[in-house]
Write a protein that holds these residues in place. Sequence first.
Motif, PDB file in Angstrom:
ATOM      1  N   UNK A   1     121.888  15.541  -0.998  1.00  0.00           N
ATOM      2  CA  UNK A   1     122.362  15.421  -2.377  1.00  0.00           C
ATOM      3  C   UNK A   1     123.823  15.004  -2.439  1.00  0.00           C
ATOM      4  N   UNK A   2     124.649  15.554  -1.538  1.00  0.00           N
ATOM      5  CA  UNK A   2     126.065  15.206  -1.531  1.00  0.00           C
ATOM      6  C   UNK A   2     126.277  13.750  -1.128  1.00  0.00           C
ATOM      7  N   UNK A   3     125.487  13.270  -0.169  1.00  0.00           N
ATOM      8  CA  UNK A   3     125.597  11.868   0.254  1.00  0.00           C
ATOM      9  C   UNK A   3     125.189  10.943  -0.873  1.00  0.00           C
ATOM     10  N   UNK A   4     124.081  11.253  -1.532  1.00  0.00           N
ATOM     11  CA  UNK A   4     123.636  10.432  -2.662  1.00  0.00           C
ATOM     12  C   UNK A   4     124.684  10.409  -3.767  1.00  0.00           C
ATOM     13  N   UNK A   5     125.310  11.550  -4.013  1.00  0.00           N
ATOM     14  CA  UNK A   5     126.351  11.622  -5.046  1.00  0.00           C
ATOM     15  C   UNK A   5     127.549  10.761  -4.676  1.00  0.00           C
ATOM     16  N   UNK A   6     127.980  10.809  -3.397  1.00  0.00           N
ATOM     17  CA  UNK A   6     129.102   9.980  -2.962  1.00  0.00           C
ATOM     18  C   UNK A   6     128.797   8.500  -3.133  1.00  0.00           C
ATOM     19  N   UNK A   7     127.530   8.134  -2.917  1.00  0.00           N
ATOM     20  CA  UNK A   7     127.134   6.737  -3.032  1.00  0.00           C
ATOM     21  C   UNK A   7     126.905   6.306  -4.474  1.00  0.00           C
ATOM     22  N   UNK A   8     126.769   7.281  -5.365  1.00  0.00           N
ATOM     23  CA  UNK A   8     126.460   6.949  -6.751  1.00  0.00           C
ATOM     24  C   UNK A   8     124.995   6.643  -6.972  1.00  0.00           C
TER      25      UNK A   8
ATOM     26  N   UNK B   1     119.624  10.892  -8.515  1.00  0.00           N
ATOM     27  CA  UNK B   1     118.915  11.941  -7.782  1.00  0.00           C
ATOM     28  C   UNK B   1     117.461  11.580  -7.535  1.00  0.00           C
ATOM     29  N   UNK B   2     116.834  10.839  -8.462  1.00  0.00           N
ATOM     30  CA  UNK B   2     115.413  10.529  -8.292  1.00  0.00           C
ATOM     31  C   UNK B   2     115.155   9.419  -7.273  1.00  0.00           C
TER      32      UNK B   2
ATOM     33  N   UNK C   1     114.989   3.507  -3.094  1.00  0.00           N
ATOM     34  CA  UNK C   1     114.755   4.790  -2.429  1.00  0.00           C
ATOM     35  C   UNK C   1     115.774   4.987  -1.312  1.00  0.00           C
ATOM     36  N   UNK C   2     116.317   6.192  -1.236  1.00  0.00           N
ATOM     37  CA  UNK C   2     117.233   6.577  -0.170  1.00  0.00           C
ATOM     38  C   UNK C   2     116.545   7.627   0.688  1.00  0.00           C
TER      39      UNK C   2
END
Length: 335
Positions: free
Chosen positions: A264-271, A274-275, A252-253
């Motif tokens: 969402x952008x931070x999660x995407x940068x980290x790979x 989304x869930x 979990x983030x």
Amino acid sequence: MPTHDTRKVAVLAGIGAWLPPRVVDNDELSRRLDTSDEWIRTRTGIGERHVVDPGMSTVDMAVEAGARALRSAGSAEIDAVVLATATPDQVCPASAPQVASGLGLGSVAAFDVNAVCSGFVYALATAAGLIAADVARGVLLIGADAFTTLLDPADRSTVPIFGDGAGAVVLHAGEAGQDGAVGPFDLHSDGELSELLIVPAGGSRMKRSTNPADHCFSMRGPAVFRHATARMAESSRAVLDRAGWTIADVDRFIGHQANIRILQATAKQLGLPADSLVVNIERTGNTSAASIPLAMADAAADGTLQQGDRVLLSAFGAGLTWGSTVLRWPDVIPG
């Protein structure tokens, strides 16, 4: 001859949250600002926020959340209260002693930490340090902000974003590796960019201003977006490396609930998938230092967080300040 590591670490033992009763939804804002529900949701992910009524303060909210965290933790002994806030009840004195008194905790150590939206992560590191140094065996840490009191009510760029609230955790001394153990930490700042998010007047540099806008919060949104996503991603990678975790280890983030697009952008940068995101901004708005503990309390209450989950926390705020930490989620029920 090998020695056993007897250093104490901070372990999360209780959690609580409180939101002011008054709810302001996007339709209400649209009736007095040049905006709409669709505009706000599309750009921020926010549908409503809780707002303090006149006479309600940060201390009032902090006492409510703190009492719930103490109830969640049971018989935990408290030696210190740390309040993360950018909206103390007065400029002087600090508000934490009033919170401790309001909770009947006696003459425990009590002080404020102001790192604005990064406040909870900064204060968590501070509380962990008190425990590691054997200054305290139990710490009540509260993130609370009445941030709407800093806003120009006619400013459509800030009013839809922010809400008020408080979230709290109880930490006690424990062993590294057990569920609830917090850390390591990664903390940073950049004062050269302080004007990106600022309330110019009210401090020692400009006590009063004839321009009312100087007493209100302002931000440069596009620049904040760029710095927030980049800094939170960098800090998250650094703390995962220190913890010996990989991105794949994160269940979990929980990022500072500033804006759904930043999360969402931070999660995407980290790979991160989304869930893995824990998000409650739709009903709370950006509650500054309260946002991460409020999100944790919601996720614990609805079962999103399960015992043993590896959790990454990251925040970015005015200062500029940013930081991250990790923990393995314990078996706690919000009070």
